[in-house]
Every structure is written in structure tokens, then in C-alpha cells.
Motif scaffolding. Structure first.
Motif, PDB file in Angstrom:
ATOM      1  N   GLU A 182       3.025  14.918 -10.215  1.00 18.02           N
ATOM      2  CA  GLU A 182       3.371  13.522 -10.480  1.00 18.02           C
ATOM      3  C   GLU A 182       2.262  12.823 -11.278  1.00 18.02           C
ATOM      4  O   GLU A 182       2.537  12.001 -12.145  1.00 18.02           O
ATOM      5  CB  GLU A 182       3.601  12.776  -9.156  1.00 18.02           C
ATOM      6  CG  GLU A 182       4.732  13.334  -8.318  1.00 18.02           C
ATOM      7  CD  GLU A 182       6.085  13.143  -8.987  1.00 18.02           C
ATOM      8  OE1 GLU A 182       6.432  11.984  -9.294  1.00 18.02           O
ATOM      9  OE2 GLU A 182       6.785  14.151  -9.215  1.00 18.02           O
ATOM     10  N   PHE A 183       1.030  13.162 -10.953  1.00 19.47           N
ATOM     11  CA  PHE A 183      -0.096  12.583 -11.689  1.00 19.47           C
ATOM     12  C   PHE A 183      -0.118  13.112 -13.123  1.00 19.47           C
ATOM     13  O   PHE A 183      -0.428  12.369 -14.063  1.00 19.47           O
ATOM     14  CB  PHE A 183      -1.411  12.903 -10.986  1.00 19.47           C
ATOM     15  CG  PHE A 183      -2.618  12.265 -11.607  1.00 19.47           C
ATOM     16  CD1 PHE A 183      -2.750  10.884 -11.662  1.00 19.47           C
ATOM     17  CD2 PHE A 183      -3.622  13.041 -12.157  1.00 19.47           C
ATOM     18  CE1 PHE A 183      -3.860  10.287 -12.249  1.00 19.47           C
ATOM     19  CE2 PHE A 183      -4.737  12.458 -12.750  1.00 19.47           C
ATOM     20  CZ  PHE A 183      -4.855  11.082 -12.788  1.00 19.47           C
ATOM     21  N   PHE A 189       2.361  11.121 -14.951  1.00 18.84           N
ATOM     22  CA  PHE A 189       1.813   9.779 -15.199  1.00 18.84           C
ATOM     23  C   PHE A 189       0.849   9.804 -16.383  1.00 18.84           C
ATOM     24  O   PHE A 189       0.897   8.926 -17.261  1.00 18.84           O
ATOM     25  CB  PHE A 189       1.103   9.286 -13.937  1.00 18.84           C
ATOM     26  CG  PHE A 189       0.181   8.121 -14.161  1.00 18.84           C
ATOM     27  CD1 PHE A 189       0.683   6.840 -14.312  1.00 18.84           C
ATOM     28  CD2 PHE A 189      -1.197   8.310 -14.231  1.00 18.84           C
ATOM     29  CE1 PHE A 189      -0.165   5.757 -14.524  1.00 18.84           C
ATOM     30  CE2 PHE A 189      -2.048   7.240 -14.444  1.00 18.84           C
ATOM     31  CZ  PHE A 189      -1.525   5.964 -14.586  1.00 18.84           C
ATOM     32  N   GLU A 241       2.524   9.954 -19.754  1.00 24.17           N
ATOM     33  CA  GLU A 241       2.978   8.627 -20.193  1.00 24.17           C
ATOM     34  C   GLU A 241       1.812   7.780 -20.717  1.00 24.17           C
ATOM     35  O   GLU A 241       1.957   7.031 -21.694  1.00 24.17           O
ATOM     36  CB  GLU A 241       3.671   7.917 -19.033  1.00 24.17           C
ATOM     37  CG  GLU A 241       4.967   8.612 -18.586  1.00 24.17           C
ATOM     38  CD  GLU A 241       5.497   8.065 -17.272  1.00 24.17           C
ATOM     39  OE1 GLU A 241       4.839   7.159 -16.699  1.00 24.17           O
ATOM     40  OE2 GLU A 241       6.546   8.546 -16.809  1.00 24.17           O
ATOM     41  N   LYS A 295      -5.920   2.274 -13.875  1.00 26.84           N
ATOM     42  CA  LYS A 295      -4.505   2.609 -13.695  1.00 26.84           C
ATOM     43  C   LYS A 295      -4.339   3.940 -12.962  1.00 26.84           C
ATOM     44  O   LYS A 295      -3.430   4.092 -12.132  1.00 26.84           O
ATOM     45  CB  LYS A 295      -3.806   2.655 -15.048  1.00 26.84           C
ATOM     46  CG  LYS A 295      -3.605   1.277 -15.674  1.00 26.84           C
ATOM     47  CD  LYS A 295      -2.715   1.337 -16.901  1.00 26.84           C
ATOM     48  CE  LYS A 295      -2.424  -0.076 -17.417  1.00 26.84           C
ATOM     49  NZ  LYS A 295      -1.492  -0.092 -18.551  1.00 26.84           N
ATOM     50  N   ALA A 296      -5.201   4.900 -13.270  1.00 24.46           N
ATOM     51  CA  ALA A 296      -5.142   6.196 -12.581  1.00 24.46           C
ATOM     52  C   ALA A 296      -5.439   6.023 -11.094  1.00 24.46           C
ATOM     53  O   ALA A 296      -4.776   6.619 -10.234  1.00 24.46           O
ATOM     54  CB  ALA A 296      -6.131   7.168 -13.214  1.00 24.46           C
ATOM     55  N   PHE A 348      -2.400   4.391  -9.369  1.00 28.13           N
ATOM     56  CA  PHE A 348      -1.277   5.327  -9.245  1.00 28.13           C
ATOM     57  C   PHE A 348      -1.516   6.307  -8.102  1.00 28.13           C
ATOM     58  O   PHE A 348      -0.619   6.550  -7.280  1.00 28.13           O
ATOM     59  CB  PHE A 348      -1.088   6.094 -10.558  1.00 28.13           C
ATOM     60  CG  PHE A 348       0.007   7.123 -10.483  1.00 28.13           C
ATOM     61  CD1 PHE A 348       1.321   6.770 -10.742  1.00 28.13           C
ATOM     62  CD2 PHE A 348      -0.276   8.436 -10.144  1.00 28.13           C
ATOM     63  CE1 PHE A 348       2.344   7.719 -10.646  1.00 28.13           C
ATOM     64  CE2 PHE A 348       0.727   9.386 -10.051  1.00 28.13           C
ATOM     65  CZ  PHE A 348       2.050   9.023 -10.305  1.00 28.13           C
ATOM     66  N   ASP A 407      -1.171   4.305  -4.719  1.00 27.80           N
ATOM     67  CA  ASP A 407       0.149   3.768  -4.384  1.00 27.80           C
ATOM     68  C   ASP A 407       1.232   4.840  -4.318  1.00 27.80           C
ATOM     69  O   ASP A 407       2.105   4.784  -3.449  1.00 27.80           O
ATOM     70  CB  ASP A 407       0.556   2.700  -5.410  1.00 27.80           C
ATOM     71  CG  ASP A 407      -0.328   1.465  -5.345  1.00 27.80           C
ATOM     72  OD1 ASP A 407      -1.092   1.350  -4.366  1.00 27.80           O
ATOM     73  OD2 ASP A 407      -0.252   0.626  -6.255  1.00 27.80           O
ATOM     74  N   LYS A 408       1.199   5.795  -5.222  1.00 28.06           N
ATOM     75  CA  LYS A 408       2.269   6.790  -5.324  1.00 28.06           C
ATOM     76  C   LYS A 408       1.999   8.071  -4.537  1.00 28.06           C
ATOM     77  O   LYS A 408       2.915   8.663  -3.983  1.00 28.06           O
ATOM     78  CB  LYS A 408       2.516   7.145  -6.792  1.00 28.06           C
ATOM     79  CG  LYS A 408       2.903   5.958  -7.675  1.00 28.06           C
ATOM     80  CD  LYS A 408       4.242   5.368  -7.254  1.00 28.06           C
ATOM     81  CE  LYS A 408       4.651   4.226  -8.185  1.00 28.06           C
ATOM     82  NZ  LYS A 408       5.944   3.610  -7.788  1.00 28.06           N
TER      83      LYS A 408
END
Length: 571
Positions: A197-198, A201, A204, A294-295, A298, A301-302
Motif C-alpha cells: 500500500e505504501f 502511495f 502516486e 505526507k509519507a 499515510f 493513518d492507513k
């Protein structure tokens, strides 16, 4: 999971691992594994009664003085985990991102470093360090991520049996809703699935912050300074005077202080090996800080993970090297390379390029590691080789062979380094450690050892071959290539033709109830006392097929009158 051949493949791939003879929490080893064992496992899979046994948990010291938990699964559970791993790889290898290099077929630390080497023009690097990653993986979140791709509910159920089996620490069973044990067969791929998932991310982020078109354009200030320098140079050669020479030197210094281009775009790069990751940024510091923030958000939270802020930092790699996967990573500095010329393939020279990524050997760290492991000592601030006590009881050929393995290991891992010649310092320490060990064993001086074996410590083996600590770093630098292969493919191709699990008993020739007799090391064999040991020594195998009756005799001491447990003759 119900295909018998998959278990045969898994057994043949891991059967020779020394750790298989280390008892798990249930006290069992891989000794005694056979076709009957596989059939029992498959039957339990069919009626859904199969259960993983708790993992034995031990702690190993880390370089910073802390301890890292290590899980030791039951060796027979390792085979089930290996079959499960192969199924997951079939699912995920087509899904994982190429930026993920850890514990994957045809991927390695070297493939990761080779990709980082392509990050030319990078100014900032963000070193990622996740706090207690393996211990903080959330079981429910991982199950949710698995269910995205794995549609077979029985596979998800098997995952829950694995993580709910818990672990045994100091003889006490414990359970936890967090973490997967390091050391388990499935830990690497489960960690890759969790951090997939990372990776997505970061893909993106790369698309968002990597601009289209030119990254830089000619700097008008540089063009102006270049015109000024050329004019001063022309005046000097036309009329050689002190004033014109000083004018030319001043103009040249001014030219070298101005970058030839100015940045008009940004680039972002990313690479990950297991839970260690690195982000490269071509752009302002503000952009690197924004990406880091941002990393961090993420991951929290995720994925419910926290960055270790002390180790997760932004570094200007043109000024300070970054430590990653055992290398020091730096970027060429324009100040150093401004006047340097390099040869081209056509034989001409050109100005050295700026901003190319370089990989360097962390000599002091390696030297300190040799000190910590007992192969070297510090004398007046210098690292010198010393005798290694645990190897003093070996014969001379075995001592040199083991040091040769060390040298080959360092050369193999650091063959990508741009300063490979600096490996000589490490080789010097290892060579003198070998000489001190031989001197300690034979109670001779170093001078006598080098006179007897030569500068490279060369010795003749019984088979007529020679072994020495000689090496050629120049030849290694030319090749710059280490083969990376998928052992699973080779194993599957070879195993389907023949397997020891289908062989007859090596002692009595029986074909029923055949299982495998294992030993931990070939050095533990005693061919003079045991015919079984003599057979295994001759075959150079750590496992042989025997029927259950003969296997019981071997362990009880009734075969050859040798007790395995007591290592003595049975009266």
C-alpha cells in the motif's frame, strides 16, 4: 495446499538448512519427515483441523545494544509455510511494484542499489525507518489487505491460524494482536503485502511531483559569465600580461561558481528493501519536507505504523552521504568535479558530469564490525587483525578456507562500489586475522607463518587443489555482475524427476514407511563408530531416507550401538 507435490518441493528446498534441526516450541525438528507426514498434513487441511504450533521466541543483540526478537517456527510448520508462501508468490508477483526489492525472486539488495544509482541529479534523500515494523503489523489490517487479492477463504483462514498461534517466550505461551515474527518463512512476503500500500502511495507521489518536460534550462548568468571569461582569455593570449592573466583567472573562478543550468522541474524517486526505504528528490528542500510529512501521515493513518523520527531524516547528499543497505550513497559535488576531465569511449576527454549517484564502501563501519565480532582490535586508533579464538582448534586448511569465505562475501556484496579499491583495507585486516589465528594455533610468530604460507596464505589441500586469501578487485570491478536466480524454479524442475522421499531405506532396503533421518552438520558425523555416519559422510548428505523401524533403532542406539542423545556407545 492439497497438492502433495508442493510439499515435496518445499521439503527439498529447505531440507538442508541448519536451522531445521533447531527444535521449535514443541521440541520437534525436521527429523523424521516423510510422505506419511505430508499425507497427514493434507488430510488435516481437507477437514480444516490443521493448526500451526506456537513460535519459539528468542532475542538477538542489535548493533545499538538493544535486542531484536526472532521467531523460530516448528521445522515441520516451515514446510507448510513454504507451500503457503509459493501460493502467495503466484498471486502477488504480478502485483508488487518494481520499486520493492526485498525477499522477492530475481530481486536483491544489489538490484535496489543499481536502481538508486540511476537517480542522477538528486539533491535530497529521505531515509525511511519504521519503528518496530515487524512487531507493529496489525493482524486485522493485514487480513484486510490479503482479502483484496486472495479470494480463497481457506487461505485467509490459514493466515488467521498462523497469527493466532502466538509464541512461546521463556517457556510461557503468549498471544498478541500485533506483529509477525522475524525469522518465519512467511514474514518477508507478509511484510511486502503490508507495505504494498505504501508502494502504491509513493507511485502516486512520484506522478504528482515529477514534472513533464525539461528538468533544467541554460542559466543566463552562466552564459554571461562564460562570454566574459572567453573575452578575458582572448585578451590574455593576444597580449600576455600580468593584468590580463589575473583578469582571466578571476573570470574563470566566477564562471566555475555559477551553475551552468537552472532547475525548472522536479523529480521524485523511490526504492524499498523490506521495511527500509529511500526517497530521492530533485527539487527544493521544501518539497522533500512535504513528501516526508505526507509519507508519515499515510503510514500512521492507513497502516497504523510510526516513523522513527530520529532515524528518518532528510539529507543533502551533495554534502553528506546517506547510509543505505550497507553502502554510503553520495552525489558528485560540482565544486569537486568542476575542473575534472574524464575520458570518453572515443578517446577524447570531457568535463565530468555533476549530480551522478555514487556508491562507496563504509570502511570504518566494516572495520568496527570486525572488532565487535572478535576478528580485529583497536591499537592507537587503528584497526588491526587479531586471532579468532573459536577457529584456533581447526586445521590450517579449514582456517584459511573460512577466512576465504569472509573475503569472498565482502567482495561479492561490495562489488558495486565506485571505490572498490578501498576494500584492500578490509582485506588487510582479515588476512592478518587469519595469520594471527594460524600463529596462535601453531605457537609461531607471524614472520614464520608468512614464510611458510606466503603473503596470500596459500595452502595445498588433500585433493591436490590450493586455497589462498588472494583476490583481484580489478577483475571484480570489470565484471560488476552477480547472477541472481530464483532457486524455486530450479528446484521445481529438478525435484519432479527424483526425490529422496521416494527412495528406499538406505539401511535395510525397505520401501514402506520411509522417512528422512537428519543431522545438523556434516562435522558431527563419526564414520569410524557408525556405519550410518560413514554412509552419510561418503554421500556428503545431511539427510538420508530410512524406514521407521531403522530410524527408531538409530535414535535409540540399537543400530551400531551408538546413542545419538548421549553420543556414546550403548552397552
Amino acid at each position: 495446499m492439497l497438492d502433495e507435490q508442493n510439499y515435496v518441493n518445499a521439503y527439498n528446498e529447505i531440507k538442508s538448512n541448519t536451522g531445521n534441526m533447531t527444535p521449535g516450541a514443541d521440541g520437534e525438528t525436521i527429523d523424521g519427515f516423510g510422505r506419511d507426514t505430508i499425507k497427514k498434513i493434507i488430510e488435516k487441511m481437507k477437514n480444516r483441523s490443521f493448526q500451526f504450533k506456537p513460535t519459539k521466541r528468542i532475542f538477538i543483540p542489535k548493533a545499538n545494544g538493544k535486542q531484536r526478537p526472532l521467531g523460530i517456527p516448528s521445522p515441520k510448520d516451515k514446510i507448510v509455510q513454504k507451500v503457503y508462501l509459493d501460493r502467495l508468490e503466484e498471486w502477488y508477483e504480478g502485483i508488487f511494484y518494481p520499486e520493492s526489492h526485498g525477499f522477492r525472486p530475481n530481486k536483491s539488495c544489489h538490484t535496489c542499489l543499481k536502481e538508486i544509482r540511476k537517480w542522477n541529479g538528486v539533491t535530497w534523500m529521505i531515509e525511511g525507518d519504521i519503528r518496530s515494523f515487524f512487531d507493529e503489523i496489525d493482524h486485522n489490517k493485514l487480513a484486510e489487505l490479503l482479502a483484496k487479492e486472495v479470494k480463497d477463504q481457506s487461505m485467509i483462514d490459514l493466515y488467521w491460524k498462523l497469527v493466532k498461534a502466538g509464541y512461546v517466550e521463556e517457556g510461557k505461551p503468549k498471544e498478541s494482536g500485533l506483529g509477525i515474527p522475524q525469522g518465519g518463512t512467511l514474514s518477508p512476503i507478509l511484510s511486502n503485502i503490508y507495505l504494498h500500500e505504501f508502494d502504491q502511495f509513493m507511485t502516486e507521489i512520484i506522478k504528482k511531483y515529477t514534472t513533464i518536460g525539461e528538468l533544467s534550462k541554460p542559466n543566463p548568468l552562466y552564459a554571461k559569465a562564460e562570454t566574459k571569461y572567453r573575452g578575458a582569455k582572448t585578451r590574455y593570449f593576444r597580449d600576455v600580461t600580468v593584468e590580463h592573466k589575473e583578469e582571466m583567472i578571476k573570470a574563470r573562478k566566477e564562471l566555475e561558481s555559477i551553475p551552468s543550468t537552472e532547475r525548472v522541474g522536479t523529480r521524485v524517486y523511490y526504492a524499498r528493501y523490506a521495511d527500509d526505504w529511500l526517497i530521492g528528490v530533485t527539487g527544493p528542500l521544501k518539497l522533500a519536507q512535504e513528501i516526508k510529512e505526507k509519507a508519515s501521515i499515510f503510514l500512521k493513518d492507513k497502516l497504523r505504523l510510526t516513523l522513527n523520527l530520529d532515524k528518518t531524516k532528510i539529507t543533502n547528499v551533495k554534502q553528506t552521504p546517506v547510509n543505505f543497505l550497507g553502502y554510503k550513497i553520495s552525489v558528485t559535488n560540482p565544486k569537486y568535479y568542476s575542473s575534472k576531465r574524464v575520458k570518453t569511449s572515443s578517446g577524447t576527454t570531457r568535463r565530468a558530469s555533476h549530480g551522478s549517484v555514487k556508491l562507496f564502501i563504509p570502511r570504518q563501519k566494516i572495520a568496527q564490525r570486525l572488532v565487535d565480532r572478535g576478528f580485529a582490535k583497536l591499537v592507537n586508533g587503528l584497526t588491526q587483525g587479531k586471532y579468532y579464538g573459536p577457529w584456533c582448534n581447526l586445521n590450517a586448511a579449514e582456517i584459511i578456507m573460512r577466512y576465504k569465505y569472509m573475503i569472498n562475501g565482502y567482495l561479492n556484496y561490495y562489488h558495486l562500489a565506485d571505490d572498490l579499491s578501498r576494500i584492500n583495507y578490509i582485506m588487510y585486516i582479515i588476512t592478518y586475522s587469519a595469520a594471527h589465528t594460524l600463529a596462535s594455533k601453531t605457537r609461531n610468530s607471524l614472520a614464520k607463518i608468512f614464510r611458510k604460507y606466503g603473503k596470500t596464505l596459500t595452502i595445498d589441500l588433500d585433493n591436490g587443489k590450493k586455497v589462498s586469501l588472494a583476490y583481484d578487485w580489478r577483475e571484480i570491478k570489470k565484471k560488476r555482475n552477480v547472477k541472481i536466480y530464483d532457486p524455486m524454479i530450479i528446484s521445481r524442475w529438478a525435484i519432479r524427476t527424483a526425490t529422496l522421499l521416494d527412495a528406499q531405506c538406505k539401511i535395510c532396503g525397505a520401501t514402506d514407511n520411509v522417512e528422512m533421518h537428519h543431522i545438523k552438520k556434516l562435522e558431527n558425523l563419526n564414520p569410524k563408530l557408525s556405519s550410518t555416519d560413514a554412509m552419510m559422510a561418503k554421500m556428503r548428505r545431511k539427510q538420508i531416507p530410512v524406514c521407521r523401524t531403522c530410524h527408531m533403532k538409530i535414535h535409540s542406539g540399537k543400530h551400531d550401538s551408538i546413542s545419538l542423545k548421549r553420543n556414546a556407545i550403548v552397552p
